[in-house]
Design a protein around this motif. Structure first.
Motif, PDB file in Angstrom:
ATOM      1  N   GLU A  57       0.839  -1.193   0.000  1.00 38.67           N
ATOM      2  CA  GLU A  57       0.000   0.000   0.000  1.00 38.67           C
ATOM      3  C   GLU A  57       0.876   1.245   0.000  1.00 38.67           C
ATOM      4  OE1 GLU A  57      -2.793   0.008   3.124  1.00 38.67           O
ATOM      5  OE2 GLU A  57      -3.760  -1.870   2.529  1.00 38.67           O
ATOM      6  N   GLY A  58       0.444   2.245  -0.691  1.00 36.08           N
ATOM      7  CA  GLY A  58       1.185   3.495  -0.703  1.00 36.08           C
ATOM      8  C   GLY A  58       1.619   3.947  -2.079  1.00 36.08           C
ATOM      9  N   GLY A  59       1.268   3.175  -3.114  1.00 38.76           N
ATOM     10  CA  GLY A  59       1.556   3.597  -4.477  1.00 38.76           C
ATOM     11  C   GLY A  59       3.035   3.744  -4.770  1.00 38.76           C
ATOM     12  N   ALA A  60       3.361   4.864  -5.442  1.00 36.01           N
ATOM     13  CA  ALA A  60       4.746   5.106  -5.846  1.00 36.01           C
ATOM     14  C   ALA A  60       5.677   5.186  -4.642  1.00 36.01           C
ATOM     15  CB  ALA A  60       4.825   6.402  -6.656  1.00 36.01           C
ATOM     16  N   GLU A  61       5.195   5.746  -3.532  1.00 34.74           N
ATOM     17  CA  GLU A  61       6.037   5.865  -2.330  1.00 34.74           C
ATOM     18  C   GLU A  61       6.390   4.492  -1.782  1.00 34.74           C
ATOM     19  OE1 GLU A  61       7.900   6.939   1.344  1.00 34.74           O
ATOM     20  OE2 GLU A  61       7.848   7.676  -0.722  1.00 34.74           O
ATOM     21  N   SER A  62       5.449   3.542  -1.824  1.00 37.29           N
ATOM     22  CA  SER A  62       5.727   2.186  -1.360  1.00 37.29           C
ATOM     23  C   SER A  62       6.808   1.528  -2.212  1.00 37.29           C
ATOM     24  CB  SER A  62       4.447   1.338  -1.402  1.00 37.29           C
ATOM     25  OG  SER A  62       4.730  -0.001  -1.064  1.00 37.29           O
ATOM     26  N   ALA A  63       6.741   1.748  -3.520  1.00 34.86           N
ATOM     27  CA  ALA A  63       7.751   1.183  -4.415  1.00 34.86           C
ATOM     28  C   ALA A  63       9.122   1.798  -4.156  1.00 34.86           C
ATOM     29  CB  ALA A  63       7.342   1.384  -5.871  1.00 34.86           C
ATOM     30  N   LEU A  64       9.151   3.090  -3.856  1.00 36.01           N
ATOM     31  CA  LEU A  64      10.423   3.738  -3.519  1.00 36.01           C
ATOM     32  C   LEU A  64      10.993   3.168  -2.219  1.00 36.01           C
ATOM     33  CD1 LEU A  64       9.584   7.463  -4.395  1.00 36.01           C
ATOM     34  CD2 LEU A  64      11.203   5.976  -5.587  1.00 36.01           C
ATOM     35  N   THR A  98       6.776  12.743  -3.778  1.00 33.39           N
ATOM     36  CA  THR A  98       5.623  13.169  -4.573  1.00 33.39           C
ATOM     37  C   THR A  98       4.680  14.082  -3.797  1.00 33.39           C
ATOM     38  OG1 THR A  98       4.491  11.141  -3.914  1.00 33.39           O
ATOM     39  CG2 THR A  98       5.675  11.105  -6.001  1.00 33.39           C
ATOM     40  N   GLU A  99       4.993  14.351  -2.523  1.00 33.13           N
ATOM     41  CA  GLU A  99       4.117  15.156  -1.663  1.00 33.13           C
ATOM     42  C   GLU A  99       4.510  16.624  -1.753  1.00 33.13           C
ATOM     43  OE1 GLU A  99       1.658  16.923   0.433  1.00 33.13           O
ATOM     44  OE2 GLU A  99       1.362  14.743   0.452  1.00 33.13           O
ATOM     45  N   ALA A 114       3.924   0.910   3.079  1.00 32.70           N
ATOM     46  CA  ALA A 114       4.499  -0.356   3.534  1.00 32.70           C
ATOM     47  C   ALA A 114       5.061  -1.161   2.370  1.00 32.70           C
ATOM     48  CB  ALA A 114       3.444  -1.184   4.260  1.00 32.70           C
ATOM     49  N   ALA A 115       5.991  -2.035   2.712  1.00 29.73           N
ATOM     50  CA  ALA A 115       6.541  -3.004   1.771  1.00 29.73           C
ATOM     51  C   ALA A 115       6.706  -4.320   2.505  1.00 29.73           C
ATOM     52  CB  ALA A 115       7.884  -2.523   1.206  1.00 29.73           C
ATOM     53  N   GLY A 116       6.603  -5.411   1.774  1.00 29.49           N
ATOM     54  CA  GLY A 116       6.700  -6.727   2.393  1.00 29.49           C
ATOM     55  C   GLY A 116       8.015  -7.409   2.079  1.00 29.49           C
ATOM     56  N   VAL A 117       8.532  -8.156   3.057  1.00 27.15           N
ATOM     57  CA  VAL A 117       9.757  -8.938   2.876  1.00 27.15           C
ATOM     58  C   VAL A 117       9.442 -10.391   3.227  1.00 27.15           C
ATOM     59  CG1 VAL A 117      12.138  -9.308   3.632  1.00 27.15           C
ATOM     60  CG2 VAL A 117      11.232  -6.972   3.462  1.00 27.15           C
ATOM     61  N   LEU A 118       9.822 -11.300   2.343  1.00 28.12           N
ATOM     62  CA  LEU A 118       9.673 -12.724   2.590  1.00 28.12           C
ATOM     63  C   LEU A 118      11.052 -13.366   2.527  1.00 28.12           C
ATOM     64  CD1 LEU A 118       7.632 -15.038   3.026  1.00 28.12           C
ATOM     65  CD2 LEU A 118       7.564 -15.321   0.552  1.00 28.12           C
ATOM     66  N   ARG A 176      -0.559  -1.862   5.914  1.00 27.70           N
ATOM     67  CA  ARG A 176       0.180  -1.011   6.857  1.00 27.70           C
ATOM     68  C   ARG A 176      -0.022  -1.436   8.310  1.00 27.70           C
ATOM     69  NH1 ARG A 176      -1.107   3.418   2.975  1.00 27.70           N
ATOM     70  NH2 ARG A 176      -3.206   3.405   3.777  1.00 27.70           N
ATOM     71  N   SER A 177      -1.151  -2.067   8.611  1.00 23.73           N
ATOM     72  CA  SER A 177      -1.443  -2.415  10.003  1.00 23.73           C
ATOM     73  C   SER A 177      -0.700  -3.659  10.470  1.00 23.73           C
ATOM     74  CB  SER A 177      -2.948  -2.633  10.176  1.00 23.73           C
ATOM     75  OG  SER A 177      -3.376  -3.752   9.415  1.00 23.73           O
ATOM     76  N   GLU A 178      -0.229  -4.512   9.539  1.00 23.08           N
ATOM     77  CA  GLU A 178       0.428  -5.763   9.910  1.00 23.08           C
ATOM     78  C   GLU A 178       1.943  -5.590   9.946  1.00 23.08           C
ATOM     79  OE1 GLU A 178      -0.743  -9.312   7.938  1.00 23.08           O
ATOM     80  OE2 GLU A 178      -2.800  -8.675   7.687  1.00 23.08           O
ATOM     81  N   ARG A 179       2.409  -4.537  10.576  1.00 27.67           N
ATOM     82  CA  ARG A 179       3.830  -4.246  10.481  1.00 27.67           C
ATOM     83  C   ARG A 179       4.634  -4.985  11.537  1.00 27.67           C
ATOM     84  NH1 ARG A 179       1.225  -2.094  14.875  1.00 27.67           N
ATOM     85  NH2 ARG A 179       2.411  -0.512  15.981  1.00 27.67           N
ATOM     86  N   VAL A 180       5.872  -5.355  11.176  1.00 31.76           N
ATOM     87  CA  VAL A 180       6.825  -5.896  12.139  1.00 31.76           C
ATOM     88  C   VAL A 180       7.850  -4.838  12.512  1.00 31.76           C
ATOM     89  CG1 VAL A 180       6.560  -8.280  11.362  1.00 31.76           C
ATOM     90  CG2 VAL A 180       8.339  -6.851  10.336  1.00 31.76           C
ATOM     91  N   ARG A 181       8.026  -3.865  11.631  1.00 37.03           N
ATOM     92  CA  ARG A 181       9.054  -2.849  11.879  1.00 37.03           C
ATOM     93  C   ARG A 181       8.615  -1.526  11.260  1.00 37.03           C
ATOM     94  NH1 ARG A 181      14.547  -4.882   9.883  1.00 37.03           N
ATOM     95  NH2 ARG A 181      14.208  -6.335  11.619  1.00 37.03           N
ATOM     96  N   THR A 182       8.963  -0.427  11.930  1.00 36.58           N
ATOM     97  CA  THR A 182       8.633   0.908  11.425  1.00 36.58           C
ATOM     98  C   THR A 182       9.911   1.722  11.252  1.00 36.58           C
ATOM     99  OG1 THR A 182       6.426   0.972  12.415  1.00 36.58           O
ATOM    100  CG2 THR A 182       7.451   3.089  11.911  1.00 36.58           C
TER     101      THR A 182
END
Length: 360
Positions: A112-119, A190-191, A200-204, A302-308
């Motif tokens: 989630e977060g669009g272009a910012e999430s990809a960055l 972009t803001e 958020a971004a996910g790591v597996l 964004r709510s299932e975060r392990v780290r911020t």
């Protein structure tokens, strides 16, 4: 717990005899497996020897102190060292993760977060690349889909450790708790109003499977080819070089388009598939592994975060162990050892507590 030491010492001696036999080296895969186990048990042997020597020295010092109070300080010092040596041995005797000595595949995916999430996903990729570089590990990008502005939609990175690495210093041993949803709080490029956004971004994290770990039969595979898209040179959109492999029994699908050669993309896809199948097999066989897998990313929410990662405060927080530090700039430059050490220590405490509860 120390009752199991004798059997491990006997196993270590047996492995030493096997490694001395030239016949074992005819099968390199078997020799590597035996060598890794021998190195692992070598740490137990060394820790047991050190503890046993300190037990004897501390006992002798106590006898001397009973006759001459001048030896009391030496007896106390040796007693403390004996206790510390016993703790080191106790930790080494904890049940091992079966994948502890493996290399890893890291899958990093924007959420989630669009272009910012990809960055942000791109920032995580660079963080792990620099961490690997600091540890002398080799990295290889197996597949990548880039986004606008230099971000990453998803990327699969192979991390290979140094030959002869000590147990506990392999890529999987160090990175196995990185799986999950990583959340970032900052002002996106972009803001225009300067407002802080959360994305958020996910790591597996997958232990990389070797050929001997997972057997894949051709009849279980459906292989499709298609044209690559995105950066990649003149061959992009002109040849069917991208490969999609479906493992029919499990429904697992892997796509690769990073290489210009269809054969290379197929090899990379099989490499990823093999590691995913290994993880699935381990889940089915071991409920603890299933629980660990479930603790990793399911949805990149964004709510299932392990780290911020909080940029305004230069703060990193791992919510699983309550770790907080104000050195985010250093962490993103690959200095991850602090947070990783906190996770490993918490895991050791939990496993040690579980063993002591069973024993008591």
């Amino acid at each position: 717990m120390f009752e199991s030491v004798e059997s491990l010492l006997a196993e270590h001696a047996d492995l030493e005899r096997r490694l001395a036999d030239p016949a074992i080296h005819a099968d390199q895969a078997s020799a590597r497996k035996v060598g890794r186990r021998y190195a692992e048990l070598g740490r137990v042997v060394a820790a047991h020897t050190a503890w046993r020597d300190l037990v004897e020295d501390a006992a002798a010092a106590r006898e001397l102190a009973a006759e001459d109070p001048g030896f009391a300080e030496e007896a106390d010092r040796l007693a403390g060292e004996e206790e510390a040596a016993a703790e080191r041995l106790r930790l080494l005797l904890l049940p091992r993760d079966p994948h502890e000595d493996k290399n890893v595949l890291l899958e990093i995916k924007a959420g989630e977060g669009g272009a910012e999430s990809a960055l942000f996903a791109g920032d995580l990729v660079r963080m792990y690349l620099r961490y690997a570089e600091r540890h002398g590990w080799k990295t290889e990008t197996l597949d990548v889909a880039e986004s606008d502005l230099g971000g990453v939609k998803n990327l699969t990175l192979a991390v290979k450790g140094r030959n002869g690495a000590e147990p506990g210093e392999t890529p999987y041993a160090r990175l196995k708790f990185e799986g999950g949803v990583h959340r970032v709080q900052r002002v996106p490029v972009t803001e225009s109003q300067g407002r802080i956004h959360t994305s958020a971004a996910g790591v597996l994290v997958l232990p990389e499977a070797e050929d001997v770990d997972v057997e894949i039969e051709d009849k279980d595979l459906r292989v499709d080819v298609f044209r690559s898209s995105g950066p990649g040179g003149q061959s992009v959109n002109t040849t069917d070089s991208a490969v999609r492999i479906t493992h029919v029994p499990t429904g697992i699908v892997v796509s690769c388009q990073n290489e210009k050669s269809q054969l290379q993309n197929k090899e990379q896809a099989l490499r990823i598939l093999r590691s995913r199948l290994l993880a699935v097999a381990q889940e089915a066989a071991d409920q603890e592994a299933a629980a660990a897998r479930r603790s990793q990313v399911r949805t990149v929410d964004r709510s299932e975060r392990v780290r911020t990662y909080n940029f305004p405060q230069n703060r990193i927080t791992d919510h699983r162990v309550g770790y907080t530090a104000y050195n985010l700039d250093h962490v993103l430059d690959g200095e991850l050892d602090g947070v990783i050490a906190a996770l490993l220590e918490a895991d050791q405490r939990e496993r040690l507590g579980a063993l002591e509860s069973q024993a008591g």
